[in-house]
Write an enzyme that holds these catalytic residues in place. Structure first.
Site, short mmCIF file in Angstrom:
data_model
loop_
_atom_site.label_atom_id
_atom_site.label_comp_id
_atom_site.label_asym_id
_atom_site.label_seq_id
_atom_site.Cartn_x
_atom_site.Cartn_y
_atom_site.Cartn_z
N HIS A 74 70.30 -2.06 -14.76
CA HIS A 74 69.84 -3.56 -14.43
C HIS A 74 70.57 -4.51 -15.60
CE1 HIS A 74 66.26 -3.13 -11.72
NE2 HIS A 74 67.33 -2.42 -11.16
N TYR A 203 58.45 -9.96 -14.14
CA TYR A 203 57.28 -10.15 -15.08
C TYR A 203 56.73 -11.44 -14.59
CZ TYR A 203 59.06 -6.06 -18.08
OH TYR A 203 59.71 -4.90 -18.39
N PRO A 295 52.39 -1.57 -22.61
CA PRO A 295 53.67 -1.08 -21.70
C PRO A 295 54.47 -2.23 -21.31
CG PRO A 295 51.62 -0.82 -20.30
CD PRO A 295 50.98 -1.12 -21.70
N LYS A 299 58.56 0.03 -24.17
CA LYS A 299 58.97 0.58 -25.27
C LYS A 299 58.40 2.23 -25.58
CE LYS A 299 61.94 -2.39 -26.92
NZ LYS A 299 62.62 -2.21 -25.41
N TYR A 387 64.51 -6.30 -25.80
CA TYR A 387 64.09 -5.59 -24.66
C TYR A 387 65.21 -4.39 -24.51
CZ TYR A 387 62.66 -4.83 -19.88
OH TYR A 387 62.13 -4.15 -18.61
P1 RFL Z 1 52.94 12.36 -23.55
O1 RFL Z 1 53.81 12.06 -22.34
O2 RFL Z 1 51.54 11.81 -23.64
O3 RFL Z 1 53.05 13.91 -23.83
C1 RFL Z 1 51.96 14.63 -24.41
C2 RFL Z 1 51.85 15.90 -23.93
O4 RFL Z 1 51.21 16.69 -24.64
C3 RFL Z 1 49.81 17.37 -24.05
N1 RFL Z 1 48.72 17.80 -24.86
C4 RFL Z 1 48.65 19.05 -25.45
N2 RFL Z 1 49.13 20.00 -25.21
C5 RFL Z 1 48.70 21.26 -26.01
N3 RFL Z 1 47.56 21.01 -26.67
C6 RFL Z 1 46.70 19.77 -26.73
N4 RFL Z 1 45.59 19.91 -27.54
C7 RFL Z 1 47.45 18.84 -26.02
N5 RFL Z 1 47.08 17.45 -25.87
C8 RFL Z 1 47.78 16.72 -25.09
C9 RFL Z 1 49.70 16.60 -22.79
O5 RFL Z 1 49.16 17.60 -21.72
C10 RFL Z 1 51.21 15.70 -22.52
O6 RFL Z 1 51.85 16.80 -21.64
O7 RFL Z 1 53.60 11.68 -24.93
P2 RFL Z 1 55.12 11.81 -25.39
O8 RFL Z 1 55.86 13.14 -24.86
O9 RFL Z 1 55.24 11.20 -26.90
O10 RFL Z 1 55.87 10.65 -24.54
C11 RFL Z 1 55.24 9.34 -24.62
C12 RFL Z 1 55.15 8.51 -23.14
O11 RFL Z 1 54.96 9.28 -22.13
C13 RFL Z 1 54.87 7.13 -22.99
O12 RFL Z 1 54.95 6.44 -24.46
C14 RFL Z 1 55.28 6.31 -22.08
O13 RFL Z 1 54.79 6.89 -20.81
C15 RFL Z 1 54.88 4.78 -22.32
N6 RFL Z 1 55.14 3.68 -21.03
C16 RFL Z 1 56.65 3.49 -21.14
N7 RFL Z 1 57.32 3.67 -21.78
C17 RFL Z 1 58.94 3.22 -21.76
O14 RFL Z 1 59.54 3.45 -22.72
N8 RFL Z 1 59.32 2.48 -20.69
C18 RFL Z 1 58.46 2.02 -19.70
O15 RFL Z 1 58.63 1.20 -18.89
C19 RFL Z 1 56.75 2.62 -19.93
N9 RFL Z 1 56.14 2.34 -18.80
C20 RFL Z 1 54.48 3.41 -20.10
C21 RFL Z 1 54.83 2.77 -19.07
C22 RFL Z 1 53.10 4.02 -20.16
C23 RFL Z 1 52.22 3.76 -19.14
N10 RFL Z 1 51.10 4.17 -19.21
C24 RFL Z 1 50.45 5.01 -18.22
C25 RFL Z 1 50.27 4.22 -20.41
C26 RFL Z 1 53.91 2.21 -18.05
C27 RFL Z 1 52.54 2.88 -18.19
C28 RFL Z 1 51.51 2.30 -17.08
C1 PHB Z 2 57.71 0.75 -14.77
O1 PHB Z 2 58.74 0.78 -14.16
O2 PHB Z 2 56.72 1.59 -14.92
C2 PHB Z 2 57.61 -0.22 -15.85
C3 PHB Z 2 58.64 -1.06 -16.11
C4 PHB Z 2 58.55 -2.19 -17.31
C5 PHB Z 2 57.45 -1.96 -18.10
C6 PHB Z 2 56.46 -1.20 -17.79
C7 PHB Z 2 56.50 -0.18 -16.88
O3 PHB Z 2 57.41 -3.02 -18.92
#
Ligand code: RFL
Ligand code: PHB
Length: 394
Positions: A74, A203, A295, A299, A387
């Site tokens: 994109h 957005y 989110p 990032k 971004y």
């Molecule tokens: P995770 O993915 O939470 O993984 C951590 C893992 O550790 C396990 N765990 C344990 N294992 C053993 N013993 C324990 N006591 C434990 N406790 C926990 C868990 O089961 C899990 O498998 O962390 P990690 O690896 O640091 O990754 C981070 C990302 O997942 C997170 O920052 C992103 O998803 C955030 N995020 C976004 N980030 C972006 O860069 N671009 C995006 O577009 C974006 N969109 C989002 C998002 C997060 C969202 N939510 C649901 C918070 C959109 C949403 C809606």
């Molecule tokens: C997503 O596709 O899940 C998404 C994209 C952009 C954001 C947050 C989540 O800022």
């Protein structure tokens, strides 16, 4: 049973899996302990947008073959406000594009690479506890596997276990400082097989609340609505979700919206959080274990990847050259990038959401800020530069 490894990694999310991959490529033995099953980890729908620094690292690590085949590049995003949809030309303004590729897909690629290399991940490891990481001794982890007590001895522990993990909580309170802001709303997300409303993400700022139309492919949409923290998924039928989304979009995007049954629906609270430092003796925190961003700036995953890159460099330097420099600088280096992403994510959240406690003056300022963004190339350039992702430190 007693096992040993060079680096014990807690958590098989993107941080833990990527760290394990980078270390293994450098010949450093590592074992991952994950609380949940692999299916559970793959079932979580989360991030969708990758910065170029993230794609570059996956490329260098030999992990981007499917990403290049299946992802969408994109060059811009749309911001909708006051019935208008403004295109922000990310590529033209910053020189870089972003890539749409779901976190689920990255996780799947990382899991396949780990399995192909014969590296060990113990899924469903419960009761993980950290020992001796701060007192100059050799650290170790205890845990249960199928009810049986296990020990994993190591040189270093990487806490990649997300915000609710055990690693950060094992640090004595006087050794850690935390900074936090919670927001008085959440995001309700829906995944559905329906074409995106626009070729790039939309957005939307609206008096009824923020909305985001994202995607996973040209036929699969991922959309979000700002919702109340007391809302439950059951309160939001698919019909209600699509009607509310339509009401918050600009007329062009709204006209393109084609409601479809949801495949997944979930609510996430929004939070800004940073723990300092990110190193405690032989324990290092990376990714969501150390920091959370709302989110809105896309990032979180990208920060997890940059932490892991810095940490892998430090560990590789240590094992290859017996140098402590990279590990000693890890926390400060990672936190510098973290705080810049915290700032941007907070600013995007403030710009685009309705705050229930917002007075009329704050509301007018928000409108003026959007008006400025729509009319100023300089303001758009600053947004675009952040971004697409700031450059990594050398
Ligand atoms: P995770 O993915 O939470 O993984 C951590 C893992 O550790 C396990 N765990 C344990 N294992 C053993 N013993 C324990 N006591 C434990 N406790 C926990 C868990 O089961 C899990 O498998 O962390 P990690 O690896 O640091 O990754 C981070 C990302 O997942 C997170 O920052 C992103 O998803 C955030 N995020 C976004 N980030 C972006 O860069 N671009 C995006 O577009 C974006 N969109 C989002 C998002 C997060 C969202 N939510 C649901 C918070 C959109 C949403 C809606
Ligand atoms: C997503 O596709 O899940 C998404 C994209 C952009 C954001 C947050 C989540 O800022």
């Amino acid at each position: 049973m007693q096992q040993s490894t060079q680096v014990a990694i807690i958590g098989a999310g993107p941080s833990g899996l990527l760290l394990g991959h980078l270390l293994a490529r450098a010949g450093i033995h590592n074992v991952i302990l994950e609380r949940h099953s692999a299916e559970h980890v793959l079932g979580r729908v989360r991030a969708g947008i990758l910065e170029r620094t993230t794609v570059d690292l996956l490329d260098q690590a030999g992990l981007a073959e499917r990403l290049h085949r299946e992802s969408l590049v994109h060059d811009g995003i749309y911001i909708a406000f006051d019935g208008q949809r403004q295109h922000i030309d990310l590529k033209g303004l910053s020189g870089h594009a972003v890539v749409v590729y779901g976190q689920t897909e990255i996780t799947r690629d990382l899991m396949s690479a780990r399995a192909a290399a014969g590296l060990v991940t113990h899924y469903e490891a419960s009761g993980v506890a950290l020992h001796d990481f701060q007192n100059g001794q050799k650290p170790w982890l205890s845990y249960l596997r199928q009810g049986k007590p296990q020990e994993l001895h190591c040189d270093f522990i990487a806490g990649c276990d997300g915000f609710h993990g055990v690693a950060r909580h094992s640090v004595p309170p006087d050794a850690i400082r935390t900074f936090e802001r919670t927001y008085p709303f959440g995001w309700l997300g829906v995944l559905a097989d329906t074409p995106p409303v626009a070729p790039e993400l939309v957005y939307a700022q609206h008096p009824r609340g923020f909305a985001l139309c994202s995607m996973r492919s040209k036929t699969r949409s991922r959309c979000y609505l700002q919702c109340s923290l007391t809302d439950s998924v059951e309160q939001w039928s698919d019909e209600l979700f699509w009607a509310e989304l339509r009401s918050r979009l600009d007329p062009v995007s709204a006209a393109a919206l084609q409601p479809a049954p949801s495949i997944e629906k979930s609510i996430a609270p929004l939070r800004s959080f940073v723990a300092e430092p990110m190193r405690f003796g032989k324990l290092f925190l990376a990714g969501d274990a150390a920091h959370i961003v709302p989110p809105t700036g896309a990032k979180g995953l990208n920060l997890a990847v940059s932490d892991v890159r810095y940490l892998a460099e430090g560990l590789i330097e240590h094992f290859r050259e017996r140098s402590r420099v990279g590990l000693d600088h890890y926390s400060a280096r990672a936190l510098r990038r973290v705080w810049r992403a915290e700032r941007f994510s907070w600013a995007m959240t403030r710009l685009l959401h309705s705050f229930p406690d917002q007075g009329s003056f704050d509301h007018k300022l928000q409108q003026a800020e959007l008006d400025y963004l729509f009319s100023s190339r300089a303001a758009q350039t600053a947004l675009a530069e952040n971004y697409v992702g700031l450059a990594l430190d050398a």
